[in-house]
Design a protein around this motif. Structure first.
Motif, PDB file in Angstrom:
ATOM      1  N   PHE A 170       0.836  -1.189   0.000  1.00 36.77           N
ATOM      2  CA  PHE A 170       0.000   0.000   0.000  1.00 36.77           C
ATOM      3  C   PHE A 170       0.881   1.253   0.000  1.00 36.77           C
ATOM      4  O   PHE A 170       1.942   1.278   0.619  1.00 36.77           O
ATOM      5  CB  PHE A 170      -0.900   0.042   1.248  1.00 36.77           C
ATOM      6  CG  PHE A 170      -1.963  -1.007   1.262  1.00 36.77           C
ATOM      7  CD1 PHE A 170      -3.223  -0.745   0.741  1.00 36.77           C
ATOM      8  CD2 PHE A 170      -1.713  -2.262   1.790  1.00 36.77           C
ATOM      9  CE1 PHE A 170      -4.208  -1.708   0.755  1.00 36.77           C
ATOM     10  CE2 PHE A 170      -2.693  -3.240   1.820  1.00 36.77           C
ATOM     11  CZ  PHE A 170      -3.948  -2.971   1.292  1.00 36.77           C
ATOM     12  N   ASP A 171       0.423   2.272  -0.708  1.00 34.81           N
ATOM     13  CA  ASP A 171       1.061   3.580  -0.633  1.00 34.81           C
ATOM     14  C   ASP A 171       0.543   4.240   0.640  1.00 34.81           C
ATOM     15  O   ASP A 171      -0.653   4.556   0.736  1.00 34.81           O
ATOM     16  CB  ASP A 171       0.687   4.418  -1.863  1.00 34.81           C
ATOM     17  CG  ASP A 171       1.416   5.750  -1.901  1.00 34.81           C
ATOM     18  OD1 ASP A 171       1.408   6.459  -0.872  1.00 34.81           O
ATOM     19  OD2 ASP A 171       1.991   6.093  -2.942  1.00 34.81           O
ATOM     20  N   THR A 172       1.415   4.429   1.615  1.00 36.07           N
ATOM     21  CA  THR A 172       0.956   4.881   2.931  1.00 36.07           C
ATOM     22  C   THR A 172       0.267   6.244   2.895  1.00 36.07           C
ATOM     23  O   THR A 172      -0.614   6.524   3.716  1.00 36.07           O
ATOM     24  CB  THR A 172       2.128   4.934   3.924  1.00 36.07           C
ATOM     25  OG1 THR A 172       3.172   5.749   3.387  1.00 36.07           O
ATOM     26  CG2 THR A 172       2.650   3.536   4.203  1.00 36.07           C
ATOM     27  N   GLU A 173       0.639   7.092   1.948  1.00 43.02           N
ATOM     28  CA  GLU A 173       0.032   8.424   1.915  1.00 43.02           C
ATOM     29  C   GLU A 173      -1.256   8.468   1.098  1.00 43.02           C
ATOM     30  O   GLU A 173      -2.148   9.265   1.385  1.00 43.02           O
ATOM     31  CB  GLU A 173       1.033   9.445   1.374  1.00 43.02           C
ATOM     32  CG  GLU A 173       2.236   9.637   2.292  1.00 43.02           C
ATOM     33  CD  GLU A 173       3.056  10.860   1.902  1.00 43.02           C
ATOM     34  OE1 GLU A 173       2.554  11.691   1.127  1.00 43.02           O
ATOM     35  OE2 GLU A 173       4.192  10.958   2.378  1.00 43.02           O
ATOM     36  N   ASP A 174      -1.371   7.612   0.086  1.00 44.73           N
ATOM     37  CA  ASP A 174      -2.554   7.642  -0.782  1.00 44.73           C
ATOM     38  C   ASP A 174      -3.596   6.584  -0.431  1.00 44.73           C
ATOM     39  O   ASP A 174      -4.795   6.784  -0.691  1.00 44.73           O
ATOM     40  CB  ASP A 174      -2.138   7.455  -2.246  1.00 44.73           C
ATOM     41  CG  ASP A 174      -1.319   8.626  -2.763  1.00 44.73           C
ATOM     42  OD1 ASP A 174      -1.488   9.742  -2.235  1.00 44.73           O
ATOM     43  OD2 ASP A 174      -0.499   8.411  -3.680  1.00 44.73           O
ATOM     44  N   ASP A 175      -3.168   5.477   0.159  1.00 49.93           N
ATOM     45  CA  ASP A 175      -4.078   4.342   0.368  1.00 49.93           C
ATOM     46  C   ASP A 175      -4.567   4.192   1.804  1.00 49.93           C
ATOM     47  O   ASP A 175      -5.420   3.341   2.072  1.00 49.93           O
ATOM     48  CB  ASP A 175      -3.390   3.031  -0.046  1.00 49.93           C
ATOM     49  CG  ASP A 175      -3.015   3.011  -1.516  1.00 49.93           C
ATOM     50  OD1 ASP A 175      -3.630   3.755  -2.296  1.00 49.93           O
ATOM     51  OD2 ASP A 175      -2.097   2.252  -1.878  1.00 49.93           O
ATOM     52  N   LEU A 176      -4.022   4.973   2.733  1.00 48.26           N
ATOM     53  CA  LEU A 176      -4.353   4.765   4.140  1.00 48.26           C
ATOM     54  C   LEU A 176      -5.283   5.844   4.691  1.00 48.26           C
ATOM     55  O   LEU A 176      -5.181   7.015   4.344  1.00 48.26           O
ATOM     56  CB  LEU A 176      -3.088   4.733   4.999  1.00 48.26           C
ATOM     57  CG  LEU A 176      -2.069   3.631   4.740  1.00 48.26           C
ATOM     58  CD1 LEU A 176      -1.028   3.627   5.857  1.00 48.26           C
ATOM     59  CD2 LEU A 176      -2.713   2.272   4.604  1.00 48.26           C
ATOM     60  N   THR A 177      -6.173   5.410   5.581  1.00 52.02           N
ATOM     61  CA  THR A 177      -7.030   6.307   6.350  1.00 52.02           C
ATOM     62  C   THR A 177      -6.935   5.910   7.818  1.00 52.02           C
ATOM     63  O   THR A 177      -6.940   4.719   8.142  1.00 52.02           O
ATOM     64  CB  THR A 177      -8.503   6.220   5.901  1.00 52.02           C
ATOM     65  OG1 THR A 177      -8.587   6.559   4.519  1.00 52.02           O
ATOM     66  CG2 THR A 177      -9.374   7.173   6.702  1.00 52.02           C
ATOM     67  N   ILE A 178      -6.840   6.894   8.691  1.00 54.32           N
ATOM     68  CA  ILE A 178      -6.767   6.632  10.124  1.00 54.32           C
ATOM     69  C   ILE A 178      -7.982   7.258  10.802  1.00 54.32           C
ATOM     70  O   ILE A 178      -8.292   8.432  10.579  1.00 54.32           O
ATOM     71  CB  ILE A 178      -5.484   7.223  10.739  1.00 54.32           C
ATOM     72  CG1 ILE A 178      -4.244   6.641  10.054  1.00 54.32           C
ATOM     73  CG2 ILE A 178      -5.429   6.952  12.245  1.00 54.32           C
ATOM     74  CD1 ILE A 178      -2.950   7.327  10.465  1.00 54.32           C
ATOM     75  N   THR A 179      -8.669   6.461  11.613  1.00 53.26           N
ATOM     76  CA  THR A 179      -9.730   7.005  12.461  1.00 53.26           C
ATOM     77  C   THR A 179      -9.346   6.779  13.916  1.00 53.26           C
ATOM     78  O   THR A 179      -8.750   5.754  14.260  1.00 53.26           O
ATOM     79  CB  THR A 179     -11.094   6.349  12.183  1.00 53.26           C
ATOM     80  OG1 THR A 179     -11.048   4.962  12.540  1.00 53.26           O
ATOM     81  CG2 THR A 179     -11.477   6.487  10.722  1.00 53.26           C
ATOM     82  N   MET A 180      -9.678   7.746  14.765  1.00 56.78           N
ATOM     83  CA  MET A 180      -9.336   7.635  16.183  1.00 56.78           C
ATOM     84  C   MET A 180     -10.441   8.281  17.007  1.00 56.78           C
ATOM     85  O   MET A 180     -10.863   9.400  16.733  1.00 56.78           O
ATOM     86  CB  MET A 180      -7.987   8.323  16.441  1.00 56.78           C
ATOM     87  CG  MET A 180      -7.493   8.220  17.868  1.00 56.78           C
ATOM     88  SD  MET A 180      -5.736   8.692  18.024  1.00 56.78           S
ATOM     89  CE  MET A 180      -5.769  10.389  17.427  1.00 56.78           C
ATOM     90  N   ASN A 181     -10.903   7.547  18.005  1.00 54.37           N
ATOM     91  CA  ASN A 181     -11.922   8.051  18.921  1.00 54.37           C
ATOM     92  C   ASN A 181     -11.427   7.856  20.346  1.00 54.37           C
ATOM     93  O   ASN A 181     -11.113   6.735  20.750  1.00 54.37           O
ATOM     94  CB  ASN A 181     -13.248   7.308  18.728  1.00 54.37           C
ATOM     95  CG  ASN A 181     -13.877   7.607  17.385  1.00 54.37           C
ATOM     96  OD1 ASN A 181     -14.617   8.569  17.240  1.00 54.37           O
ATOM     97  ND2 ASN A 181     -13.584   6.784  16.395  1.00 54.37           N
ATOM     98  N   VAL A 182     -11.350   8.937  21.098  1.00 52.78           N
ATOM     99  CA  VAL A 182     -10.860   8.889  22.474  1.00 52.78           C
ATOM    100  C   VAL A 182     -11.932   9.434  23.415  1.00 52.78           C
ATOM    101  O   VAL A 182     -12.419  10.549  23.231  1.00 52.78           O
ATOM    102  CB  VAL A 182      -9.560   9.702  22.632  1.00 52.78           C
ATOM    103  CG1 VAL A 182      -9.079   9.659  24.080  1.00 52.78           C
ATOM    104  CG2 VAL A 182      -8.478   9.172  21.695  1.00 52.78           C
TER     105      VAL A 182
END
Length: 230
Positions: A170-182
């Motif tokens: 995967f291209d880390t900048e184009d293919d990745l999404t990060i979700t975070m809930n705290v």
């Protein structure tokens, strides 16, 4: 008339005192509260779901920890992806593994570093700080909630450092999404739960790494001592 004015002024003053905190003020209170935390418990689940090149695969790791920050000690029970149960005690950078019931053996320092990093209470605070400007913020009756959805290079590298995740193909900048809930306790400003997902998706398929960390029992953990080595 004077009595009415006095009561009115008092009500306005009290209303001002109850004004909800801003996102920035809440983060500052959380940072200040961290210094008051001597111990806590952590339950963490890390799972990976892979759907790529016509194949599907799921794996999960569970970890339950008691952390004695005051004495730099950790008691960790983990179950790996193969269902193997392991128990570690870590103190001052030394790690001991329960080889069999009641029998402890010293193990590699790399284990001590990896497990203690993952269990450190400072991790959610560090992650929030990296993307503080992009966080959504909500308040409920009992909790503050921070939400993130996007991609940040520093955030990904930090998650990779703590949880040893990788996205080959995967291209880390184009293919990745990060979700975070705290979720944060409104009275104490202690983090209660952090749910993070790193999602990689392209033409080859999709990979989802999920990390769910729950913190509890603040300042109630008994002192953790190293076991006697067999």
């Amino acid at each position: 008339m004077k009595k009415f004015i006095l009561v009115f002024v008092l009500l306005v003053t009290l209303a001002g005192c109850n004004k909800p905190l801003t996102k920035e003020a809440t983060l500052k209170r959380m940072d200040a509260q961290e210094g008051k935390i001597d111990s806590y418990s952590l339950d963490m689940d890390l799972s990976v779901k892979v759907s790529a090149l016509g194949q599907k695969n799921n794996s999960a790791v569970e970890m339950s920890s008691e952390v004695d920050r005051k004495n730099n000690a950790y008691s960790i029970d983990s179950t790996n992806a193969d269902g193997e149960e392991l128990e570690f005690i870590i103190k001052d950078g030394k790690a001991y593994l329960e080889d069999r019931p009641g029998v402890w053996k010293k193990t590699a320092k790399v284990d001590a570093k990896e497990f203690s990093n993952q269990a450190d209470y400072s991790v959610p605070l560090e992650l929030l700080g990296l993307v503080s400007e992009d966080l959504e913020f909500e308040t409920t009756d009992d909790e503050y909630h921070f939400m993130y959805d996007g991609y940040d290079k520093k955030l990904y590298k930090t998650l990779k450092k703590y949880y040893n995740i990788s996205f080959t193909g995967f291209d880390t900048e184009d293919d990745l999404t990060i979700t975070m809930n705290v979720s944060v306790d409104k009275k104490t400003f202690n983090v209660k739960e952090m749910v993070t997902k790193v999602i990689g998706e392209n033409k080859k398929g999709k990979v989802i790494v999920s990390i769910d960390s729950e913190f509890d029992n603040f300042n109630t953990i008994e002192k953790i001592e190293l076991p006697e080595e067999d």
